[in-house]
Scaffold this motif. Structure first.
Motif, PDB file in Angstrom:
ATOM      1  N   GLU A   1       8.232 -23.144   2.991  1.00  0.00           N
ATOM      2  CA  GLU A   1       9.311 -23.558   3.900  1.00  0.00           C
ATOM      3  C   GLU A   1       8.875 -24.742   4.765  1.00  0.00           C
ATOM      4  O   GLU A   1       9.699 -25.439   5.335  1.00  0.00           O
ATOM      5  CB  GLU A   1       9.777 -22.386   4.771  1.00  0.00           C
ATOM      6  CG  GLU A   1       8.719 -21.697   5.615  1.00  0.00           C
ATOM      7  CD  GLU A   1       7.986 -20.568   4.875  1.00  0.00           C
ATOM      8  OE1 GLU A   1       7.713 -20.710   3.661  1.00  0.00           O
ATOM      9  OE2 GLU A   1       7.661 -19.563   5.534  1.00  0.00           O
TER      10      GLU A   1
ATOM     11  N   SER B   1      -1.775 -17.285   1.830  1.00  0.00           N
ATOM     12  CA  SER B   1      -2.728 -16.496   2.607  1.00  0.00           C
ATOM     13  C   SER B   1      -3.072 -15.175   1.907  1.00  0.00           C
ATOM     14  O   SER B   1      -2.300 -14.678   1.070  1.00  0.00           O
ATOM     15  CB  SER B   1      -2.138 -16.201   3.985  1.00  0.00           C
ATOM     16  OG  SER B   1      -0.965 -15.436   3.829  1.00  0.00           O
TER      17      SER B   1
ATOM     18  N   THR C   1      -0.250 -12.477   2.485  1.00  0.00           N
ATOM     19  CA  THR C   1       0.928 -12.553   1.608  1.00  0.00           C
ATOM     20  C   THR C   1       0.530 -12.260   0.162  1.00  0.00           C
ATOM     21  O   THR C   1       1.258 -11.580  -0.560  1.00  0.00           O
ATOM     22  CB  THR C   1       1.577 -13.960   1.703  1.00  0.00           C
ATOM     23  OG1 THR C   1       1.746 -14.298   3.070  1.00  0.00           O
ATOM     24  CG2 THR C   1       2.918 -13.999   1.023  1.00  0.00           C
TER      25      THR C   1
ATOM     26  N   LEU D   1      -6.055 -17.830  -2.692  1.00  0.00           N
ATOM     27  CA  LEU D   1      -5.863 -17.453  -1.285  1.00  0.00           C
ATOM     28  C   LEU D   1      -6.813 -18.208  -0.352  1.00  0.00           C
ATOM     29  O   LEU D   1      -7.405 -19.211  -0.729  1.00  0.00           O
ATOM     30  CB  LEU D   1      -6.025 -15.940  -1.153  1.00  0.00           C
ATOM     31  CG  LEU D   1      -5.219 -15.109  -2.168  1.00  0.00           C
ATOM     32  CD1 LEU D   1      -5.468 -13.628  -2.000  1.00  0.00           C
ATOM     33  CD2 LEU D   1      -3.724 -15.412  -2.075  1.00  0.00           C
TER      34      LEU D   1
ATOM     35  N   GLU E   1     -10.389 -16.704   8.865  1.00  0.00           N
ATOM     36  CA  GLU E   1      -9.985 -18.081   8.543  1.00  0.00           C
ATOM     37  C   GLU E   1      -9.353 -18.735   9.782  1.00  0.00           C
ATOM     38  O   GLU E   1      -8.455 -18.171  10.407  1.00  0.00           O
ATOM     39  CB  GLU E   1      -8.972 -18.067   7.383  1.00  0.00           C
ATOM     40  CG  GLU E   1      -8.720 -19.458   6.823  1.00  0.00           C
ATOM     41  CD  GLU E   1      -7.770 -19.476   5.617  1.00  0.00           C
ATOM     42  OE1 GLU E   1      -6.814 -18.683   5.581  1.00  0.00           O
ATOM     43  OE2 GLU E   1      -7.998 -20.302   4.713  1.00  0.00           O
TER      44      GLU E   1
HETATM   45  P1  NAD Z   1       1.599 -18.050   3.433  1.00  0.00           P
HETATM   46  O1  NAD Z   1       0.986 -16.862   2.789  1.00  0.00           O
HETATM   47  O2  NAD Z   1       2.124 -17.912   4.806  1.00  0.00           O
HETATM   48  O3  NAD Z   1       2.845 -18.568   2.557  1.00  0.00           O
HETATM   49  C1  NAD Z   1       2.698 -18.969   1.220  1.00  0.00           C
HETATM   50  C2  NAD Z   1       4.024 -18.837   0.504  1.00  0.00           C
HETATM   51  O4  NAD Z   1       4.396 -17.468   0.429  1.00  0.00           O
HETATM   52  C3  NAD Z   1       5.171 -19.568   1.200  1.00  0.00           C
HETATM   53  O5  NAD Z   1       5.939 -20.210   0.209  1.00  0.00           O
HETATM   54  C4  NAD Z   1       5.937 -18.433   1.851  1.00  0.00           C
HETATM   55  O6  NAD Z   1       7.306 -18.697   2.045  1.00  0.00           O
HETATM   56  C5  NAD Z   1       5.744 -17.310   0.842  1.00  0.00           C
HETATM   57  N1  NAD Z   1       5.915 -15.955   1.362  1.00  0.00           N
HETATM   58  C6  NAD Z   1       5.706 -15.513   2.626  1.00  0.00           C
HETATM   59  N2  NAD Z   1       5.927 -14.181   2.697  1.00  0.00           N
HETATM   60  C7  NAD Z   1       6.276 -13.780   1.444  1.00  0.00           C
HETATM   61  C8  NAD Z   1       6.614 -12.515   0.858  1.00  0.00           C
HETATM   62  N3  NAD Z   1       6.622 -11.408   1.580  1.00  0.00           N
HETATM   63  N4  NAD Z   1       6.870 -12.477  -0.445  1.00  0.00           N
HETATM   64  C9  NAD Z   1       6.834 -13.584  -1.205  1.00  0.00           C
HETATM   65  N5  NAD Z   1       6.547 -14.802  -0.724  1.00  0.00           N
HETATM   66  C10 NAD Z   1       6.257 -14.902   0.586  1.00  0.00           C
HETATM   67  O7  NAD Z   1       0.530 -19.210   3.324  1.00  0.00           O
HETATM   68  P2  NAD Z   1       0.634 -20.720   3.855  1.00  0.00           P
HETATM   69  O8  NAD Z   1       0.596 -20.714   5.332  1.00  0.00           O
HETATM   70  O9  NAD Z   1       1.751 -21.426   3.178  1.00  0.00           O
HETATM   71  O10 NAD Z   1      -0.709 -21.342   3.283  1.00  0.00           O
HETATM   72  C11 NAD Z   1      -1.915 -21.273   3.943  1.00  0.00           C
HETATM   73  C12 NAD Z   1      -2.853 -20.329   3.247  1.00  0.00           C
HETATM   74  O11 NAD Z   1      -2.958 -20.683   1.874  1.00  0.00           O
HETATM   75  C13 NAD Z   1      -4.272 -20.401   3.792  1.00  0.00           C
HETATM   76  O12 NAD Z   1      -4.800 -19.106   3.871  1.00  0.00           O
HETATM   77  C14 NAD Z   1      -5.002 -21.222   2.737  1.00  0.00           C
HETATM   78  O13 NAD Z   1      -6.379 -21.022   2.712  1.00  0.00           O
HETATM   79  C15 NAD Z   1      -4.326 -20.761   1.490  1.00  0.00           C
HETATM   80  N6  NAD Z   1      -4.478 -21.720   0.403  1.00  0.00           N
HETATM   81  C16 NAD Z   1      -5.279 -21.406  -0.659  1.00  0.00           C
HETATM   82  C17 NAD Z   1      -5.475 -22.310  -1.695  1.00  0.00           C
HETATM   83  C18 NAD Z   1      -6.367 -21.993  -2.865  1.00  0.00           C
HETATM   84  O14 NAD Z   1      -6.332 -22.729  -3.837  1.00  0.00           O
HETATM   85  N7  NAD Z   1      -7.191 -20.959  -2.814  1.00  0.00           N
HETATM   86  C19 NAD Z   1      -4.848 -23.554  -1.625  1.00  0.00           C
HETATM   87  C20 NAD Z   1      -4.037 -23.849  -0.540  1.00  0.00           C
HETATM   88  C21 NAD Z   1      -3.857 -22.916   0.465  1.00  0.00           C
END
Ligand code: NAD
Length: 455
Positions: A156, A205, A208, A227, A358
């Motif tokens: 979003e 994350s 999630t 993650l 983190e």
């Molecule tokens: P987030 O978990 O808040 O959201 C990720 C996605 O999940 C978004 O599109 C969100 O709308 C969706 N989402 C949220 N709740 C959900 C639910 N209940 N069911 C289904 N979808 C849902 O993460 P973020 O803030 O967008 O990203 C940051 C995190 O991502 C950090 O922890 C970072 O380290 C991690 N990350 C990991 C990698 C990797 O390759 N390992 C790469 C980039 C980011």
């Protein structure tokens, strides 16, 4: 849904979130279109994906401006991201044929054994905002190359970029029935989990990821979770060029405002070089320009999400309460925009969240260690397992340490980097499965083993 510019806090656009009805319609489209896409030759699909990449290049300035406006990263870092995504697309396209073609494993006495890599069908990609082009490319490009249809749910916080990605895929020749967007926040992501996708590929994350994995388990379809991390870096006592190492590792911790999954999140330094390293590190951090993302020369813009400021303030406060010292930064910058001072903490320990949870922001803890054993024990003291890094002249010393790390990636004299040729994969709370490399191409296929006996 409002799209807010994190530098100005102004609403830049309002978008309509998908409803369960619109999602079902889109899913129906994808189901109808996937087989025709898979029936095209791989070389045709490669051509279309390369055309998409060329369109990114042609429109890079505009796309970088859109990305910076919604996530707040400095313009040059947005350009870098698009260039980086194009390099990955290039690698994936160059290697797709080798890894997707059928493999004859044996052919003797009238029995031929071979593996065929078939597409999964319609896959769902729920994605993060921090590098929408890069983490998106890791999933939707190999998925499309392998013959799948894709429902892409951008974060979003990066929806405008998601809309641009879909626009240019369609312009390049990926049919609407093969690539669709799900627009919305967590609730829209949650609705996707109730639909009969043939695979789920999540970047985000741990919290999630855990929900998603649990909720789709009963479907018995492939799931991958990329993650978060709490990536450690160790500077041994036998390094040369401390100033260069301090600058490089500070960049590894603070690039994109520390909002990278593989950001350096905690640093351990051998006591013999600790003072010199810390002093060079702080000098580097103080040299950076903080400002609006569109200003040239800015290294740190605002954070992408307001909520992260409170998390960082809490980490700093708790660390200081437990005895840490702030060498620079330590608080949000007053005024408009989600700005936080780049922050360096010393006298830290593993009682503090800043060394365990983190941070995902411009804050780092640096801890002094007396020897490799202490560094190894501290580096291993984590629920995460994305990357680990060691700086030393002696390679076998570094290899000995890195071999003990339970992380998907190990770095010697480098950090915070990703290569398209190597699997990108986490362990423990950093997730499972791999993107990029041969594994990340085949991750979007199911194998069929043929046993073919001549009559
Ligand atoms: P987030 O978990 O808040 O959201 C990720 C996605 O999940 C978004 O599109 C969100 O709308 C969706 N989402 C949220 N709740 C959900 C639910 N209940 N069911 C289904 N979808 C849902 O993460 P973020 O803030 O967008 O990203 C940051 C995190 O991502 C950090 O922890 C970072 O380290 C991690 N990350 C990991 C990698 C990797 O390759 N390992 C790469 C980039 C980011």
């Amino acid at each position: 849904m409002q799209v807010i510019n994190p530098a100005t806090e102004q609403v830049i656009q309002e978008l309509r979130e998908d409803s369960s009805t619109s999602l079902a319609q889109k899913f129906g489209l994808l189901q109808a279109g996937q087989q025709a896409w898979a029936a095209q030759s791989l070389s045709e699909r490669i051509k279309i994906v390369l055309k998409f990449s060329a369109l990114l290049e042609e429109n890079r300035e505009e796309l970088a401006a859109i990305l910076s406006s919604e996530v707040g990263k400095p313009l040059q870092q947005s350009r870098n991201e698009i260039n980086g995504a194009r390099a990955r697309i290039q690698w994936l396209c160059e290697h797709a044929t080798a890894y997707l073609k059928e493999e004859i494993m044996s052919d003797s006495s009238g029995m031929l054994e071979k593996i065929v890599y078939e597409p999964l069908g319609v896959i769902c990609n729920i994605s993060a905002w921090n590098y929408p082009y890069l983490v998106g490319t890791n999933v939707f490009v190999p998925a499309l190359l392998a013959g799948n249809a894709v429902m892409y749910k951008p974060s979003e916080y990066a929806s405008l970029t998601g809309i641009e990605i879909a626009k240019y895929f369609h312009a390049a020749g990926v049919p609407e029935e093969v690539f669709q967007l799900a627009i919305g926040a967590g609730a829209v992501g949650a609705s996707l989990l109730d639909m009969p996708f043939n695979g789920y590929y999540f970047t985000g994350s741990y919290q999630t990821g855990q929900k998603i994995y649990t909720q789709v388990a009963h479907k018995m379809v492939p799931v991958q979770c990329e993650l978060g991390g709490k990536d450690p870096l160790y500077v041994t006592d036998e390094v040369t060029d401390l100033a260069g190492i301090a600058a490089g590792t500070a960049d590894g911790a603070f690039y994109n405002n520390g909002q990278s999954c593989c950001s350096v999140e905690r640093i351990y330094v051998h006591e013999k070089v600790y003072d010199a390293y810390v002093s060079e590190f702080v000098k580097e951090v103080k040299s950076w320009k903080i400002g609006t993302p569109t200003e040239e020369g800015v290294y740190l813009g605002p954070l992408s999400r307001k909520a992260q400021i409170a998390l960082l303030e809490n980490q700093v406060k708790q660390a200081v309460d437990l005895g840490a010292k702030i060498l620079t930064g330590g608080k949000a910058i007053p005024g408009k925009g989600y700005y936080f001072e780049p922050t360096v903490l010393v006298d830290v320990n593993h009682q503090m969240d800043v060394m365990k949870e983190e941070s995902f922001g411009p804050i780092i803890g640096i801890q002094k260690v007396k020897d490799d054993e202490e560094a190894i024990a501290l580096m291993k003291d984590t629920a995460y397992g994305l990357t680990s890094s060691v700086y030393s002249v002696n390679e076998s010393r570094a290899q000995h340490i890195l071999a003990q790390m339970d992380s998907g990636t190990a770095y010697w004299n480098c950090c915070d980097r990703v290569s398209a040729a190597l699997p990108w994969s986490g362990r423990k709370h950093s997730g499972f499965g791999a993107t990029l490399s041969h594994q990340g191409i085949r991750a979007f296929t199911k194998t069929k083993s043929y046993h073919l006996r001549q009559p």
